[in-house]
Design an enzyme around this catalytic site. Structure first.
Site, PDB file in Angstrom:
ATOM      1  CG  MET A 269      45.014  45.264  42.451  1.00 15.58           C
ATOM      2  SD  MET A 269      44.367  46.486  41.825  1.00 15.58           S
ATOM      3  CE  MET A 269      44.638  47.174  40.231  1.00 15.58           C
ATOM      4  NE  ARG A 270      40.182  37.121  41.941  1.00 25.49           N
ATOM      5  CZ  ARG A 270      40.361  36.688  42.901  1.00 25.49           C
ATOM      6  NH1 ARG A 270      40.050  36.947  44.719  1.00 25.49           N
ATOM      7  NH2 ARG A 270      41.708  35.745  43.465  1.00 25.49           N
ATOM      8  CB  ALA A 271      37.412  44.407  42.091  1.00 27.41           C
TER       9      ALA A 271
END
Length: 696
Positions: A269-271
């Site tokens: 989910m970092r993107a």
């Protein structure tokens, strides 16, 4: 000039440090370092508490600051001063103690106090931390660095003592991909990434030269010419920072970001989070209070190139057409008031003509598309040809041998496979990596040693105490007594008296990286496409393993009359794969020249990197055909390599059928190398043989 995307990434990271910094990838001489250092000129000044070594904000001091608590002094509040933002450079050769800071061991043992010496992370708090050639930084330092960037604090835990301090900074790294890539999990920790290349437009290059020469002729006058523009840019950054909390990220924008990230098949989910923060920062930079499609597109171009799923040897990048399509697909159409969303009596089916789904291809609904007929004439002809070839081979084995390929023909490799671990026995100090056991700067403690002078390193607490213990009686007797006690006796300073000569450093066993040098015969006798394809597949598989294990690789080829260093030792296995795939074959076999060239490459590599142990992989049929007494010269060169103690593998590519000269086997004996017959082992066994030889 011509680096608008780079400038935008740096400015957005300055507007919103929560983005996570910027990684700048590019060839040498593209002003990467210049752009980073210039950023400090436009960052706003900050208020600090003068007595605080960690640059605490007087309005919001950190509760876990080691120099705190910072009390309010007088009616005007806390003591404060104004200073410019710092640019702190982290050298590639820095130690972990220099990055995180260290505890004063002598004071901790003798006085019982926690005396913490701040490191580079503390100095960079509320400023800019710059790591040039970040891909050359040791992995454990990169882990420490990126963890601090993500958490906003740095923690030093050693020998039962813990110190935590704030460490919020804009992290910027620069790198040349030719020197090697960052591991994917570390690459993902950088918020944004930009690839920069020098402009190929002659007009732009002329302007760059003119500007540089003008600056060198009069730096002060040149800087003064842009003073107003610099001031306006700095003021715009401050305005964007103040506007940032007011920017609204709508549900529609969040949905669009999620769909775009999903379309690029990113991990985790970092993107999504970085893209959202970047879009908000871009809207604030543009003076808007609501995130629009333009902001999402700009954010995706900077946040996704290094996060989309890719093959190991594919360079990070983003296809503009794919991005445009993803944005188009994720943008909901604007409603048309003339349309009836439920369909009306004139359009009961919802299709363009009211007749259900549109079958514009002319086929009936439910018809399946025509399938490919495997029993095509071409298929039959190919099968007959293969059967005929097999029958001919059984009747005449010699005819099955492929003939030499035309000079200059290039053979392609097949799909690489997972290679077994190359494991070299620990022998001396190695370069930190992920392959072989060695004495390195990180890893488990296996012993201790005396510190040389004021050599940096992590002390071994118990060994230091053992070294100081025998001298305590002498040192306490000679020590100066403190103030008298109420009874009139003189008290002595408590604790263990430690001298600098007592300090012992920990000896750690970890993993090292190696240099795998391929010396490949590219002559005409090796020029069958099948044979070279097998060799290339094996080497590509080893390169894939080297990519994962943080090794260096090199490639020497020999054909015609000379040997060529196709790729000097490098960490960029992507470059090695490209050079290998484009390797042509043909000509005579200068075997001695190839060995001597490999020896020279290893000699230079040992001077530049003496702690990295090499492994030579010689791929040849042994038929030296260039010059008089060619094979005798090759054996002399092999004997010289053997005297250097270089671990080697010889892969014999001589055809198994027909008369075999056995020259490669004889050469392996002179080298003291592991001998393999390419006809007896598959390409995967080449990897297995290299593993066996490396572990010997």
């Amino acid at each position: 000039m011509g680096m608008e995307e780079l400038q935008l990434a740096l400015i957005l990271a300055a507007v919103s440090p929560a983005i996570g910094g910027v990684l700048i990838r590019g060839e040498k001489g593209t002003a990467k370092s210049t752009a980073v250092r210039a950023l400090t000129e436009i960052l706003p000044a900050i208020e600090v508490i003068p007595s605080c070594r960690f640059s605490c904000d007087p309005n919001h001091p950190s509760s876990d600051c080691p120099d705190g608590p910072h009390e309010i002094a007088g009616e005007n509040g806390r003591e404060r001063s104004l200073r410019s933002a710092r640019l702190v450079e982290l050298p590639v050769g820095a130690t972990e103690d220099r990055v995180l800071g260290s505890l004063h061991l002598e004071r901790a043992l003798s006085e019982g106090v926690t005396a913490y010496e701040p490191g580079l992370l503390a100095a960079a708090h509320r400023g800019l931390l710059y790591v040039d050639e970040v891909n050359l930084l040791h992995d454990h330092l990169v882990d420490v660095l990126l963890d601090a960037a993500a958490m906003g604090r740095a923690t030093v835990e050693r020998d039962g003592v813990s110190v935590t301090h704030p460490a919020r900074f804009v992290l910027v790294g620069t790198m040349n991909p030719e020197e090697g890539e960052l591991r994917p999990q570390l690459l993902d920790r950088f918020g944004l990434t930009v690839d920069v290349v020098a402009s190929r437009d002659p007009a732009v290059r002329v302007e760059v030269m003119r500007a540089r020469l003008s600056y060198e002729a009069g730096p002060a006058a040149y800087v003064a010419k842009f003073a107003d523009a610099q001031r306006e840019l700095a003021e715009r950054i401050v305005k964007a920072q103040s506007l940032l909390p007011e920017v609204i990220l709508t549900d529609a924008a969040l949905r669009q970001i999620a769909e775009i990230c999903a379309s690029f098949d990113v991990d985790g989910m970092r993107a999504d989070l970085v893209t959202a923060r970047t879009a908000v920062a871009h809207a604030a930079w543009s003076g808007r209070t609501v995130v629009e499609v333009e902001d999402v597109r700009a954010a995706a171009k900077l946040a996704l190139p290094h996060r989309k799923r890719r093959n190991p040897f594919d360079a990070p990048g983003l296809d503009d057409e794919q991005l445009d399509q993803a944005i188009k697909d994720s943008t909901p159409p604007e409603p048309d008031p003339d349309d009836d969303p439920d369909g009306g009596p004139d359009n009961p089916g919802g299709g363009p003509d009211g007749g259900g789904p549109d079958n514009s291809d002319g086929g009936e609904e439910g018809d399946a598309p025509p399938e490919h007929d495997d029993a095509s004439p071409q298929h039959d002809a190919s099968s007959d040809q293969e059967a005929s070839s097999d029958q001919t081979a059984r009747e005449n084995p010699e005819s099955a041998l492929p003939g030499p390929a035309p000079t200059g023909q290039v053979a392609a490799s097949s799909e690489p496979y997972k290679a077994r671990l190359l494991s070299v026995q620990a022998a001396g100090a190695g370069v930190a990596g992920r392959r072989s056991r060695a004495i390195t700067e990180v890893g488990r403690v296996v012993g201790d040693r005396a510190r040389v002078g004021r050599e940096p390193g992590r002390p071994h607490l118990l060994a230091t105490i053992r070294a100081a213990a025998p001298h305590q009686h002498t040192r306490r007797t000679a020590d100066t007594p403190t103030k008298p006690t109420p009874s009139g006796a003189r008290s002595w300073r408590p604790g263990l008296v430690v001298r600098g000569s007592d300090i012992r450093l920990a000896v750690r066993e970890g993993r090292e990286g190696n240099l795998v040098l391929f010396c490949v015969d590219a002559s005409g006798s090796m020029g069958t496409k099948r044979r070279m394809g097998e060799v290339k597949t094996a080497i590509v598989s080893l390169l894939l393993d080297a990519y994962q294990r943080r090794d260096k690789v090199g490639l020497v080829t020999f054909a015609g009359a000379t040997a060529t260093v196709a790729l000097p030792p490098t960490g960029s296995v992507e470059t090695a794969v490209r050079r290998l795939e484009s390797l042509p074959t043909g000509g005579r076999t200068p075997l001695a020249e190839g060995l001597l060239q490999a020896a020279d490459v290893l000699r230079i590599a040992a001077i530049r990197d003496p702690r990295r142990r090499p492994l030579l992989v010689l791929v040849t049929d042994g038929r030296a055909t260039h010059g008089e007494s060619a094979f005798d010269k090759a054996k002399q060169a092999a004997g010289w390599l053997a005297m250097q103690g270089i671990a080697s593998v010889v892969v014999d590519c001589e055809p198994r059928r027909g008369v075999r000269l056995g020259l490669a086997a004889e050469l392996a004996g002179v080298l003291g190398a592991e001998y393999l017959d390419l006809g007896e082992v598959a390409a995967g066994n080449l990897v297995r043989a290299v593993t066996t030889r490396s572990a010997a």
